[in-house]
Design a protein around this motif. Structure first.
Motif, PDB file in Angstrom:
ATOM      1  N   ASP A 162      61.852  -4.593  79.508  1.00  0.00           N
ATOM      2  CA  ASP A 162      60.863  -4.851  79.687  1.00  0.00           C
ATOM      3  C   ASP A 162      59.897  -4.349  78.033  1.00  0.00           C
ATOM      4  O   ASP A 162      59.519  -4.406  77.816  1.00  0.00           O
ATOM      5  CB  ASP A 162      59.720  -3.340  80.332  1.00  0.00           C
ATOM      6  N   VAL A 167      56.796  -3.319  77.663  1.00  0.00           N
ATOM      7  CA  VAL A 167      55.210  -3.475  78.756  1.00  0.00           C
ATOM      8  C   VAL A 167      56.064  -2.441  79.578  1.00  0.00           C
ATOM      9  O   VAL A 167      56.806  -2.415  79.674  1.00  0.00           O
ATOM     10  CB  VAL A 167      55.280  -4.587  79.346  1.00  0.00           C
ATOM     11  N   ASP A 201      50.579  -1.261  82.961  1.00  0.00           N
ATOM     12  CA  ASP A 201      49.463  -2.945  82.327  1.00  0.00           C
ATOM     13  C   ASP A 201      49.417  -2.885  80.825  1.00  0.00           C
ATOM     14  O   ASP A 201      48.545  -2.760  80.463  1.00  0.00           O
ATOM     15  CB  ASP A 201      48.407  -2.560  83.019  1.00  0.00           C
ATOM     16  N   SER A 202      50.317  -1.798  80.031  1.00  0.00           N
ATOM     17  CA  SER A 202      50.012  -2.171  78.999  1.00  0.00           C
ATOM     18  C   SER A 202      51.462  -2.092  77.834  1.00  0.00           C
ATOM     19  O   SER A 202      52.541  -2.476  78.215  1.00  0.00           O
ATOM     20  CB  SER A 202      49.357  -0.127  78.746  1.00  0.00           C
ATOM     21  N   ALA A 203      50.633  -2.355  76.388  1.00  0.00           N
ATOM     22  CA  ALA A 203      52.178  -2.698  75.610  1.00  0.00           C
ATOM     23  C   ALA A 203      52.231  -1.577  74.792  1.00  0.00           C
ATOM     24  O   ALA A 203      51.079  -1.643  74.513  1.00  0.00           O
ATOM     25  CB  ALA A 203      51.801  -4.413  74.776  1.00  0.00           C
ATOM     26  N   CYS A 242      49.602 -10.670  75.541  1.00  0.00           N
ATOM     27  CA  CYS A 242      48.916  -9.421  76.485  1.00  0.00           C
ATOM     28  C   CYS A 242      47.908 -10.373  77.262  1.00  0.00           C
ATOM     29  O   CYS A 242      48.055  -9.522  78.539  1.00  0.00           O
ATOM     30  CB  CYS A 242      48.915  -8.390  76.104  1.00  0.00           C
ATOM     31  N   LEU A 295      47.905  -7.262  81.263  1.00  0.00           N
ATOM     32  CA  LEU A 295      48.144  -6.126  80.373  1.00  0.00           C
ATOM     33  C   LEU A 295      46.629  -6.204  79.859  1.00  0.00           C
ATOM     34  O   LEU A 295      45.729  -7.056  78.811  1.00  0.00           O
ATOM     35  CB  LEU A 295      48.474  -6.466  79.257  1.00  0.00           C
ATOM     36  N   THR A 296      46.098  -5.237  80.125  1.00  0.00           N
ATOM     37  CA  THR A 296      44.655  -4.830  79.749  1.00  0.00           C
ATOM     38  C   THR A 296      44.539  -3.170  78.281  1.00  0.00           C
ATOM     39  O   THR A 296      43.735  -2.930  77.987  1.00  0.00           O
ATOM     40  CB  THR A 296      44.323  -3.545  80.774  1.00  0.00           C
TER      41      THR A 296
END
Length: 155
Positions: free
Chosen positions: A59, A79, A82-84, A112, A117-118
């Motif tokens: 990740d 990651v 749903d986040s970075a 993202c 990703l949100t």
């Protein structure tokens, strides 16, 4: 406005990047008031904990940023769901204050979005006022604050 493309690092590129990035992190830790020795130990421990499998740590994503054929900086994110989280972003020393930091962060946001990703987060050292200003301009909001007090006697 500058525009950059992100090219995934190879394992061969990762090795020298890792050594340089860890050294830079130790310098940032030392700038918070820690001794150089403590800062170096903290950096080594932090990188070992975050990257137990080095380049193959799941990740984690590592890129160099390019403007045409010129390498202008790098980006490291992790990651989770749903986040970075941006662990490290930097611009080559001779290219700073020319818009490349903004361009790298905008490229990170595009990546993202493209990957569903949100949310994107990061940590910035308090003494890094230029980076803090850039992140605020890009819409990042402070979500926490670490504070410290030096208890050593003044010399």
């Amino acid at each position: 406005m500058k525009d950059v493309r992100l090219e995934p690092m190879t394992e061969e590129q990762y090795r020298p990047w890792r050594a340089e990035a860890e050294t830079h992190f130790a310098q940032s830790v030392a700038a918070t008031g820690r001794t150089v020795r403590d800062a170096e130990r903290n950096a080594a421990d932090t990188y070992a904990r975050l990257l137990p499998d080095e380049f193959a740590t799941p990740d984690h994503h590592f890129w160099y940023a390019y403007d045409g054929d010129r390498r202008v900086g790098f980006l490291w994110i992790k990651v989770t769901d749903d986040s970075a989280f941006v662990y490290n972003v930097s611009v080559e020393a001779d290219l700073r204050r020319q818009g490349y930091g903004r361009a790298i962060m905008l490229a990170a946001e595009r990546w993202c979005h493209e990957n569903g990703l949100t949310r994107i987060g990061l940590h910035v050292f308090a003494h890094n006022t230029g980076a803090r200003l850039l992140y605020e301009q890009l819409g990042f909001a402070e979500t926490g604050r670490n504070m410290a007090k030096d208890l050593r006697p003044a010399s």
